[in-house]
Design a protein around this motif. Structure first.
Motif, PDB file in Angstrom:
ATOM      1  N   PHE A   1      41.094  35.437  43.553  1.00 15.51           N
ATOM      2  CA  PHE A   1      40.467  36.344  44.771  1.00 15.51           C
ATOM      3  C   PHE A   1      40.244  37.843  44.066  1.00 15.51           C
ATOM      4  O   PHE A   1      41.231  38.646  44.076  1.00 15.51           O
ATOM      5  CB  PHE A   1      41.411  36.246  45.938  1.00 15.51           C
ATOM      6  CG  PHE A   1      41.746  35.111  46.470  1.00 15.51           C
ATOM      7  CD1 PHE A   1      40.742  34.578  47.397  1.00 15.51           C
ATOM      8  CD2 PHE A   1      43.134  34.631  46.492  1.00 15.51           C
ATOM      9  CE1 PHE A   1      41.035  33.492  47.886  1.00 15.51           C
ATOM     10  CE2 PHE A   1      43.094  33.267  47.086  1.00 15.51           C
ATOM     11  CZ  PHE A   1      42.372  32.619  48.031  1.00 15.51           C
ATOM     12  N   PRO A   2      39.165  37.926  43.651  1.00 15.07           N
ATOM     13  CA  PRO A   2      38.913  39.349  43.426  1.00 15.07           C
ATOM     14  C   PRO A   2      38.650  40.312  44.144  1.00 15.07           C
ATOM     15  O   PRO A   2      38.222  39.757  45.615  1.00 15.07           O
ATOM     16  CB  PRO A   2      37.688  39.127  42.324  1.00 15.07           C
ATOM     17  CG  PRO A   2      36.779  37.729  42.980  1.00 15.07           C
ATOM     18  CD  PRO A   2      37.952  36.879  43.394  1.00 15.07           C
ATOM     19  N   HIS A   3      38.464  41.367  44.240  1.00 10.20           N
ATOM     20  CA  HIS A   3      38.215  42.581  45.295  1.00 10.20           C
ATOM     21  C   HIS A   3      39.255  42.286  46.391  1.00 10.20           C
ATOM     22  O   HIS A   3      39.020  42.429  47.523  1.00 10.20           O
ATOM     23  CB  HIS A   3      36.756  42.359  45.626  1.00 10.20           C
ATOM     24  CG  HIS A   3      35.873  42.800  44.699  1.00 10.20           C
ATOM     25  ND1 HIS A   3      35.545  44.164  44.395  1.00 10.20           N
ATOM     26  CD2 HIS A   3      35.080  41.870  43.717  1.00 10.20           C
ATOM     27  CE1 HIS A   3      34.655  44.146  43.639  1.00 10.20           C
ATOM     28  NE2 HIS A   3      34.339  42.908  43.065  1.00 10.20           N
ATOM     29  N   SER A   4      40.615  41.940  45.938  1.00 10.60           N
ATOM     30  CA  SER A   4      41.722  41.714  46.831  1.00 10.60           C
ATOM     31  C   SER A   4      42.930  42.629  46.342  1.00 10.60           C
ATOM     32  O   SER A   4      44.004  41.791  45.929  1.00 10.60           O
ATOM     33  CB  SER A   4      41.895  40.372  47.077  1.00 10.60           C
ATOM     34  OG  SER A   4      40.650  39.572  47.298  1.00 10.60           O
ATOM     35  N   PRO A   5      42.872  43.817  46.545  1.00 11.91           N
ATOM     36  CA  PRO A   5      44.189  44.640  46.032  1.00 11.91           C
ATOM     37  C   PRO A   5      45.256  44.183  46.819  1.00 11.91           C
ATOM     38  O   PRO A   5      45.003  44.061  47.943  1.00 11.91           O
ATOM     39  CB  PRO A   5      43.685  45.979  46.076  1.00 11.91           C
ATOM     40  CG  PRO A   5      42.560  45.895  46.990  1.00 11.91           C
ATOM     41  CD  PRO A   5      41.826  44.938  47.157  1.00 11.91           C
ATOM     42  N   ALA A   6      46.473  44.000  46.241  1.00 12.66           N
ATOM     43  CA  ALA A   6      47.660  43.841  46.916  1.00 12.66           C
ATOM     44  C   ALA A   6      48.264  45.226  47.194  1.00 12.66           C
ATOM     45  O   ALA A   6      48.314  46.234  46.362  1.00 12.66           O
ATOM     46  CB  ALA A   6      48.851  43.074  45.967  1.00 12.66           C
TER      47      ALA A   6
ATOM     48  N   GLN B   1      44.403  43.879  52.286  1.00  5.47           N
ATOM     49  CA  GLN B   1      43.808  44.398  53.381  1.00  5.47           C
ATOM     50  C   GLN B   1      43.308  43.512  54.370  1.00  5.47           C
ATOM     51  O   GLN B   1      42.963  43.863  55.666  1.00  5.47           O
ATOM     52  CB  GLN B   1      42.647  45.202  52.862  1.00  5.47           C
ATOM     53  CG  GLN B   1      43.018  46.678  51.906  1.00  5.47           C
ATOM     54  CD  GLN B   1      41.952  47.260  51.341  1.00  5.47           C
ATOM     55  OE1 GLN B   1      40.780  46.529  51.133  1.00  5.47           O
ATOM     56  NE2 GLN B   1      42.083  48.344  50.563  1.00  5.47           N
ATOM     57  N   SER B   2      43.195  42.112  54.118  1.00  9.13           N
ATOM     58  CA  SER B   2      42.437  41.203  54.881  1.00  9.13           C
ATOM     59  C   SER B   2      43.328  39.726  55.051  1.00  9.13           C
ATOM     60  O   SER B   2      42.731  38.906  55.558  1.00  9.13           O
ATOM     61  CB  SER B   2      41.169  41.128  54.696  1.00  9.13           C
ATOM     62  OG  SER B   2      40.838  40.664  53.419  1.00  9.13           O
ATOM     63  N   GLY B   3      44.406  39.825  54.604  1.00 15.40           N
ATOM     64  CA  GLY B   3      45.114  38.592  54.612  1.00 15.40           C
ATOM     65  C   GLY B   3      46.748  38.825  53.865  1.00 15.40           C
ATOM     66  O   GLY B   3      47.155  39.763  53.485  1.00 15.40           O
ATOM     67  N   SER B   4      47.183  37.826  53.619  1.00 16.95           N
ATOM     68  CA  SER B   4      48.573  37.685  52.917  1.00 16.95           C
ATOM     69  C   SER B   4      48.631  36.528  52.067  1.00 16.95           C
ATOM     70  O   SER B   4      48.221  35.352  52.601  1.00 16.95           O
ATOM     71  CB  SER B   4      49.754  38.028  53.799  1.00 16.95           C
ATOM     72  OG  SER B   4      49.879  37.045  54.588  1.00 16.95           O
ATOM     73  N   LEU B   5      49.508  36.522  51.093  1.00 21.86           N
ATOM     74  CA  LEU B   5      50.067  35.344  50.498  1.00 21.86           C
ATOM     75  C   LEU B   5      51.505  35.193  50.714  1.00 21.86           C
ATOM     76  O   LEU B   5      52.287  36.286  50.628  1.00 21.86           O
ATOM     77  CB  LEU B   5      49.740  35.359  48.715  1.00 21.86           C
ATOM     78  CG  LEU B   5      48.463  35.325  48.475  1.00 21.86           C
ATOM     79  CD1 LEU B   5      48.386  35.557  47.065  1.00 21.86           C
ATOM     80  CD2 LEU B   5      47.734  34.177  48.788  1.00 21.86           C
TER      81      LEU B   5
END
Length: 406
Positions: free
Chosen positions: A180-185, A200-204
């Motif tokens: 997932f690029p453009h997905s900073p933790a 910013q829009s989900g979680s693992l």
């Protein structure tokens, strides 16, 4: 990334280390997701000099003294790294301009040459593929008379680094990992017997987390950023050489670096350019422009080594943050159960980070590995807030030592 997902391992950082870890876990059947704050290859993995070098900063005896029996396996990890990367590229069919003519190390003066010859004898005694070079050899293989001697290590290679990291991402996704690029933790928290990594829009949700952010580390892991010295490594590339210059300058496309404290490295690209890199300042800025004075320093150095290049235009300039540690060694931390940190390759990361990622995967899988990374605590760098001015003073001092032959 959108929404919530559950995986075995969450990896923060989509560079060489994170992708290598993800690849080897996915190939072993584990579910893996990689979070990358920007594009794949945005950091130093895609913006380095493309040199594939063996080894760590220190020799085996020093590592044993520091880490005990694990020191030998740590040393072996570094020595194995180029063969490991070359094997990985060939196994996966990664299209990245891999070439392996060897790595040339050059002494920048007679005093450095004496030190280099002593190390050379030890390396040859250990069975490493080292061949001494005299001035006439350097003139033929490198195309300069500015170095009195050196050696060539047959294990060295070079690659197009941005192609390599993108190809590695392709192979990692093909093995089953989610990227997932453009997905900073943005937040890391314990959850039941595992971890939650929020974007910013989900979680693992994962049993284990690997943080592989190197010079781009932030506040995600408490204290981590203050334990590191991210610095820019600057590169310039000429226009493609004409036929006459190409016959004289690096005709066999060797990878080269010299013995100065402020190391310089250079090579020929697959399309015939001379690429030279180094640290001409210790800026940790992430937004340096192409007009910065550091590039002018490299341009002067380039023509000092190769006067023939004085009329060849500089076609490209770029930089990326490498991660320096206080002991100049890569670090493995486990600040809490299930939270793993692997970073700090000190400018040697093209090969070493791939090997470290495979080690990290084996460690999580409980598999034996011929190498090791000793676990160390996260320790803050003294005066971290003033690192740039202090490092630049140290750089100027080392530049004077290099200049006057110390």
């Amino acid at each position: 990334m959108q929404g919530d997902r559950v995986v075995d391992v969450a990896i923060v950082g989509g560079g060489f280390t994170g992708l290598s870890t993800a690849l080897h876990l996915a190939e072993a059947g584990r579910s893996v997701a990689v979070l990358e704050a920007r594009d794949i290859g945005y950091g130093a993995s895609g913006r380095n000099g493309g040199q594939v070098n063996p080894g760590l900063k220190y020799e085996e005896a020093a590592l044993i003294k520091k880490f005990g029996p694990q020191g030998s396996a740590f040393y072996r990890l570094g020595q194995e790294a180029p063969d490991f990367l070359v094997g990985l590229v060939k196994r996966l069919g990664l299209d990245c301009d891999l070439r392996r003519p060897g790595l040339i190390r050059l002494a920048h003066n007679e005093r450095a040459l004496a030190t280099l010859r002593a190390a050379q004898a030890d390396f040859i005694g250990r069975g490493l593929p080292i061949t001494p070079l005299e001035l006439k050899d350097i003139e033929a293989l490198v195309g300069t008379d500015r170095y009195p001697g050196g050696w060539i290590d047959a294990r060295g290679a070079n690659v197009h680094p941005l192609d390599l990291v993108r190809e590695l991402a392709r192979a990692t996704a093909a093995a089953g990992a989610l990227i997932f690029p453009h997905s900073p933790a943005v937040r890391l928290a314990r959850r039941n017997d595992g971890w939650s990594v929020a974007t910013q829009s989900g979680s693992l949700q994962a049993r284990s987390v690997v943080v592989a952010t190197n010079g781009y580390s932030d506040g995600l892991v408490p204290g981590l950023a203050a334990s590191l010295l991210p610095v820019n490594s600057f590169q310039i590339a000429t226009a493609p050489l004409d036929e006459a210059r190409a016959r004289r300058i690096l005709p066999q496309a060797h990878t080269v670096y010299d013995s100065r404290r402020l190391i310089l490295y250079f090579r020929r690209s697959a399309d015939g350019r001379v690429i030279l890199g180094g640290r001409s300042s210790f800026s940790s800025s992430r937004g340096l422009g192409a007009r910065r004075a550091d590039y002018s320093v490299l341009e002067r150095v380039l023509t000092g080594i190769f006067p023939d290049l004085a009329g060849v235009p500089i076609a490209h300039r770029w930089t990326g943050l490498v991660c320096i540690t206080m002991d100049f060694l890569p670090h493995y931390h486990e600040p809490e159960d299930g939270l793993h940190v692997v970073l700090g390759f000190n400018g040697r990361g093209v090969a070493l980070s791939h090997r470290a990622g495979a080690w990290m995967a084996n460690h999580l899988l409980g598999r034996p590995d011929s190498g090791a990374m000793p676990r160390t605590p996260i320790r803050p760098v003294p005066f971290h807030a003033w690192r740039e001015p202090l490092l630049n003073v140290a750089m100027q001092w080392n530049h004077l030592l290099d200049r006057f032959g110390r």
